[in-house]
Structures are given as C-alpha cells and as structure tokens.
Design a protein around this motif. Structure first.
Motif, PDB file in Angstrom:
ATOM      1  N   HIS A 180       4.290   0.046  -7.460  1.00 34.12           N
ATOM      2  CA  HIS A 180       3.680  -1.087  -6.778  1.00 34.12           C
ATOM      3  C   HIS A 180       4.697  -2.186  -6.493  1.00 34.12           C
ATOM      4  O   HIS A 180       4.539  -2.936  -5.518  1.00 34.12           O
ATOM      5  CB  HIS A 180       2.521  -1.620  -7.613  1.00 34.12           C
ATOM      6  CG  HIS A 180       1.337  -0.708  -7.604  1.00 34.12           C
ATOM      7  ND1 HIS A 180       0.158  -0.999  -8.260  1.00 34.12           N
ATOM      8  CD2 HIS A 180       1.154   0.502  -7.026  1.00 34.12           C
ATOM      9  CE1 HIS A 180      -0.702  -0.008  -8.080  1.00 34.12           C
ATOM     10  NE2 HIS A 180      -0.117   0.913  -7.347  1.00 34.12           N
ATOM     11  N   ALA A 181       5.724  -2.284  -7.317  1.00 35.49           N
ATOM     12  CA  ALA A 181       6.805  -3.222  -7.007  1.00 35.49           C
ATOM     13  C   ALA A 181       7.481  -2.843  -5.701  1.00 35.49           C
ATOM     14  O   ALA A 181       7.764  -3.698  -4.852  1.00 35.49           O
ATOM     15  CB  ALA A 181       7.819  -3.253  -8.153  1.00 35.49           C
ATOM     16  N   LEU A 182       7.725  -1.554  -5.530  1.00 35.40           N
ATOM     17  CA  LEU A 182       8.344  -1.069  -4.297  1.00 35.40           C
ATOM     18  C   LEU A 182       7.417  -1.285  -3.106  1.00 35.40           C
ATOM     19  O   LEU A 182       7.839  -1.752  -2.039  1.00 35.40           O
ATOM     20  CB  LEU A 182       8.694   0.410  -4.438  1.00 35.40           C
ATOM     21  CG  LEU A 182       9.327   1.074  -3.223  1.00 35.40           C
ATOM     22  CD1 LEU A 182      10.621   0.377  -2.849  1.00 35.40           C
ATOM     23  CD2 LEU A 182       9.574   2.551  -3.495  1.00 35.40           C
ATOM     24  N   MET A 183       6.140  -0.940  -3.284  1.00 36.66           N
ATOM     25  CA  MET A 183       5.172  -1.135  -2.205  1.00 36.66           C
ATOM     26  C   MET A 183       5.059  -2.617  -1.837  1.00 36.66           C
ATOM     27  O   MET A 183       5.032  -2.984  -0.663  1.00 36.66           O
ATOM     28  CB  MET A 183       3.794  -0.636  -2.642  1.00 36.66           C
ATOM     29  CG  MET A 183       3.735   0.831  -2.978  1.00 36.66           C
ATOM     30  SD  MET A 183       4.016   1.835  -1.542  1.00 36.66           S
ATOM     31  CE  MET A 183       3.965   3.438  -2.311  1.00 36.66           C
ATOM     32  N   GLY A 184       4.974  -3.473  -2.844  1.00 39.94           N
ATOM     33  CA  GLY A 184       4.855  -4.903  -2.582  1.00 39.94           C
ATOM     34  C   GLY A 184       6.053  -5.445  -1.839  1.00 39.94           C
ATOM     35  O   GLY A 184       5.912  -6.198  -0.868  1.00 39.94           O
ATOM     36  N   GLY A 185       7.254  -5.069  -2.290  1.00 40.94           N
ATOM     37  CA  GLY A 185       8.462  -5.522  -1.609  1.00 40.94           C
ATOM     38  C   GLY A 185       8.504  -5.069  -0.159  1.00 40.94           C
ATOM     39  O   GLY A 185       8.856  -5.840   0.745  1.00 40.94           O
ATOM     40  N   LEU A 186       8.115  -3.809   0.075  1.00 37.64           N
ATOM     41  CA  LEU A 186       8.127  -3.266   1.428  1.00 37.64           C
ATOM     42  C   LEU A 186       7.096  -3.966   2.314  1.00 37.64           C
ATOM     43  O   LEU A 186       7.370  -4.295   3.472  1.00 37.64           O
ATOM     44  CB  LEU A 186       7.856  -1.759   1.385  1.00 37.64           C
ATOM     45  CG  LEU A 186       7.913  -1.004   2.714  1.00 37.64           C
ATOM     46  CD1 LEU A 186       9.281  -1.150   3.353  1.00 37.64           C
ATOM     47  CD2 LEU A 186       7.584   0.471   2.503  1.00 37.64           C
ATOM     48  N   ILE A 187       5.909  -4.209   1.766  1.00 38.31           N
ATOM     49  CA  ILE A 187       4.860  -4.880   2.543  1.00 38.31           C
ATOM     50  C   ILE A 187       5.271  -6.308   2.888  1.00 38.31           C
ATOM     51  O   ILE A 187       5.138  -6.767   4.029  1.00 38.31           O
ATOM     52  CB  ILE A 187       3.536  -4.858   1.761  1.00 38.31           C
ATOM     53  CG1 ILE A 187       2.992  -3.429   1.690  1.00 38.31           C
ATOM     54  CG2 ILE A 187       2.505  -5.778   2.408  1.00 38.31           C
ATOM     55  CD1 ILE A 187       1.839  -3.253   0.723  1.00 38.31           C
ATOM     56  N   GLY A 188       5.775  -7.051   1.887  1.00 41.79           N
ATOM     57  CA  GLY A 188       6.178  -8.428   2.135  1.00 41.79           C
ATOM     58  C   GLY A 188       7.300  -8.537   3.149  1.00 41.79           C
ATOM     59  O   GLY A 188       7.249  -9.371   4.067  1.00 41.79           O
TER      60      GLY A 188
END
Length: 420
Positions: A107-115
C-alpha cells in the motif's frame, strides 16, 4: 531495448531499493511466528525465506501486470512520476520499520504511485475501479478472511491433538511451521516482488524502453527477485519482534495454523492478480490464531497502533509522492533535490535505529509493558463463548497462559499478581 536514459536508470535503481526495503520490512510476515515459537533459529529462518522469495518471483506476473497495466494510465506517466512514487513508498517503509510496525509495503507503493500520478496527470489518470476492486477491497477482506480461517484452524488443531502427547505434538507442529513458513515466503515472492517488477515495467514503458502492454522482461524479474531476497536475508528484526511477540504469544499449533491460513490467502490473491498486502494477511492470521487458543491473549494496544498505521499508509505515501513529483517538475535539479532528500532521510532513520539495536540475538525479547497488557474486551468475549474441553479442565496440549492484571489494578496492589 530501444533507449535507457539517466532518469530511467535512476528509477530502476530506486525501485530495486524499494524492493530491498520491502524484503526486510516484510520478513516478519513469513518468519515471525516460526522464530517466536523456536521452530527455527533466526538466521536460518531468514536465509530460507530469502531463497524462497527469489523462487516465488518467477512463478507469476499477474500482480506485476496489475501495477504496470491496470492501476494508472501508462500514457500519462513519466519516469519522474515513478521516481516520486518510490520516494514516498521507501520513506514510509523506513519510518514504520523504525518504530517496529508491520504496515503494508504494497500500500505504500500504491499510495506513492497514486499521489505522484495525480500530481502529474490529474485524478483521471488513476483507474478508480481497479483501485477499489484489486487494492482496497482485498485490503479489508484479507485480514478478516485470514484471521477467521486461522482462528478456526487453531481450534481444530487443538481439538484433534487434545489426546496426543504434548511434547510429540509440539515437535510435529514445529515441523509443520517450517513447511508453512516456506509456503508464506514463496507466496510473498509471488506477490510482493511482482509489485516492483510492475513499477519498473511501467517506468520502462514511460521511458520508451519497452513497448506498451509488455510483460516484465526477464532481467526485471531476476533483479527484483534478488533485491527482495537480499532484503529478506538481512531481516527486519524490529517488525519480527512485534509480529512474533508483540501481538500475542503463540504456541507451535497456533503458528502452524496462522501461517497456513495466510499462505492460502496470499497465493489465491496472486493467482487472481490482486495486489494484496501480505502484512494484512499475516497480521490477521496471527491475531486469529491468538484468539483461537483457549486462554490466548491478543494485545490490542499493539494491534490498534498497527491498524492506525494501515489506515495512514496510502494517504501518507501519496502525499510524499505528490510533493516529490511537484519538486521533480522543476527539471533535473528538482529530481536531484528529491534524490538527495531521500538519501539523507534514509541515513537519518538508519542512524536513529542504532540507538536501540534489534537483531537476531534479541529479537525474541519482549518489553515488560507488552507482556503486562490485559487480555482486553475482545479476547475476553472470545474466551467466554469458547466451549471448555472435556472434563472441564484444560488439556496439556493447550498450555493456557495466565491473564494479567490491568495497569490500574497493578498500581493499587503493587505486590499482588492475579492469575487464573
């Protein structure tokens, strides 16, 4: 491969650095219960987990394709966006590792990518349906499913082994734990290593190095597998301590049930292409196993801190990723500033971690505060509806543990210990 620019090389190196942090951050998912119950020596456990993570990286590319082809529009992504996303993910991984909280690297990776994607191309560049169906729903469902399965499996193992010799039973379950821990490690490689593969592939597409809709090249699969294996071998001892001793005290039977349940959920999600958090699955199964044994205790203060970290992971990494993308938008010097900030922040976190070293020599030590936590309302409720064993007394194989007085009680009666 048509071209490979400097920024693309930086992105690939940063992605592999994230994969490395993912390895040591998530070692606890596979090996915490095995180490805490004494089924394997700590260094041997992480070595086995590292090898199986590497093997698992070659078993599937479904999750990698979810990242590279499904979550965001490839057309609106530049290599700098991927770099900014990775900065957010790495810093969140390191911060949660510093405080010993098993948050989700996925989710850290997903969050960074989304932001970073929203900062670069707008909200429309994020595929909301994929985010909901393949990220958010599994994030909620995984710990619940794994926890319920582990609780039922724990009760079943104690019921089936109630008349067996206690020591022989424990020895058998320790062997089972080793096998199930290997399965979790394999599952972790098939799920988490693929996320880095997907990010690198997305960067290669954005940089024009590979054609759109391509599967990860073999060199990407190999490098991602090696990076996560190396991180796993070094061991995230702080999080292993929290997962193995901070949430609950596990017997071999519980460890076997927890790991088998988690591995089943993770492997099923990898097959379906869900970007599942192994941390959520394993944490849920550990708590379920803790509730499944009569007299077992789940330390809800630790669990609450963990839940808060889970809720903050996506937005926190997204915020850092968006800010990093904003700075990289100023050109090469902006990218250099972000890179320097990442290195400096990582070094500062590592230096802070040296104030209290946690490694394979003290990973099973527990703090007095954690050990003295009361059972809590949920644990007491589960215990109240658990049928007593035949004859009205606990069997030898269940090894019930004493409950502990609350802090307020301890303050009123400092020399008295209450047990049941």
């Amino acid at each position: 491969m048509e071209s490979f620019s400097l920024i693309l090389a930086i992105v690939v190196v940063t992605a592999l650095a994230f994969d490395f942090t993912n390895g040591f951050h998530d070692t606890a998912n596979a090996m915490a219960t095995t180490i805490s119950t004494g089924a394997m020596k700590p260094k041997v456990a992480v070595a086995m987990s590292a090898v199986l993570n590497l093997v698992g990286a070659f078993l599937s590319v479904e999750v990698a394709n979810t990242i590279s082809k499904g979550l965001v529009d490839e057309a609106g992504i530049r290599p700098e966006v991927i770099f900014a996303a990775l900065v957010g993910a790495i810093l969140w991984n390191l911060l949660t590792w510093l405080v010993g909280l098993p948050s989700s690297s996925s989710h850290a990776l997903m969050g960074g990518l989304i932001g970073a994607t929203i900062a670069s191309a707008g909200v429309g560049a994020v595929h909301g349906d994929v985010l909901v169906t393949k990220v958010l729903i599994p994030a909620i469902a995984a710990p619940l499913v794994a926890g319920i399965a582990a609780m039922l499996a724990t009760r079943l193992t104690y019921s089936l082994g109630s008349k067996a010799d206690s020591q022989a039973s424990k020895k058998g379950y320790r062997a089972g734990q080793i096998a199930s821990a290997g399965l979790v490690s394999l599952a972790h490689g098939t799920n988490d290593a693929q996320k880095t593969m997907g990010v690198i592939t997305l960067a290669l597409v954005a940089g024009g190095a590979v054609a759109p809709d391509s599967d990860p090249p073999m060199w990407v699969i190999l490098s991602a597998g090696l990076a996560i294996a190396l991180g796993t071998y070094l061991g995230g001892w702080r999080i292993i301590r929290t997962m193995g001793k901070g949430l609950t005290d596990l017997q071999p039977q519980q460890g076997f049930a927890a790991q088998t349940s988690a591995a089943t959920v993770i492997l099923a999600s990898s097959h379906l292409g869900f970007s599942l958090s192994t941390t959520h699955s394993v944490s849920g199964s550990v708590m379920g196993a803790g509730l499944g044994r009569k007299g077992g205790v789940v330390r809800w203060s630790t669990a609450t801190r963990m839940f808060v970290a889970w809720g903050l992971t996506l937005p926190a990494a997204a915020l850092v990723g968006a800010l990093a993308e904003y700075v990289t938008g100023f050109g090469s010097w902006g990218t250099a500033v972000v890179a320097v900030f990442l290195v400096a922040s990582s070094a500062a976190i590592w230096k802070l971690s040296r104030r209290e070293v946690v490694d394979h020599t003290n990973v099973n030590d527990t703090e007095d505060a954690a050990a003295a936590e009361p059972a809590g309302v949920v644990t007491a409720a589960i215990a109240a509806v658990t049928p007593p064993p035949a004859g009205g007394t606990a069997t030898a194989s269940e090894d019930p543990v004493p409950s502990f007085p609350s802090q307020a009680t301890a303050e009123r009666t400092p020399t008295t210990t209450t047990t049941v």
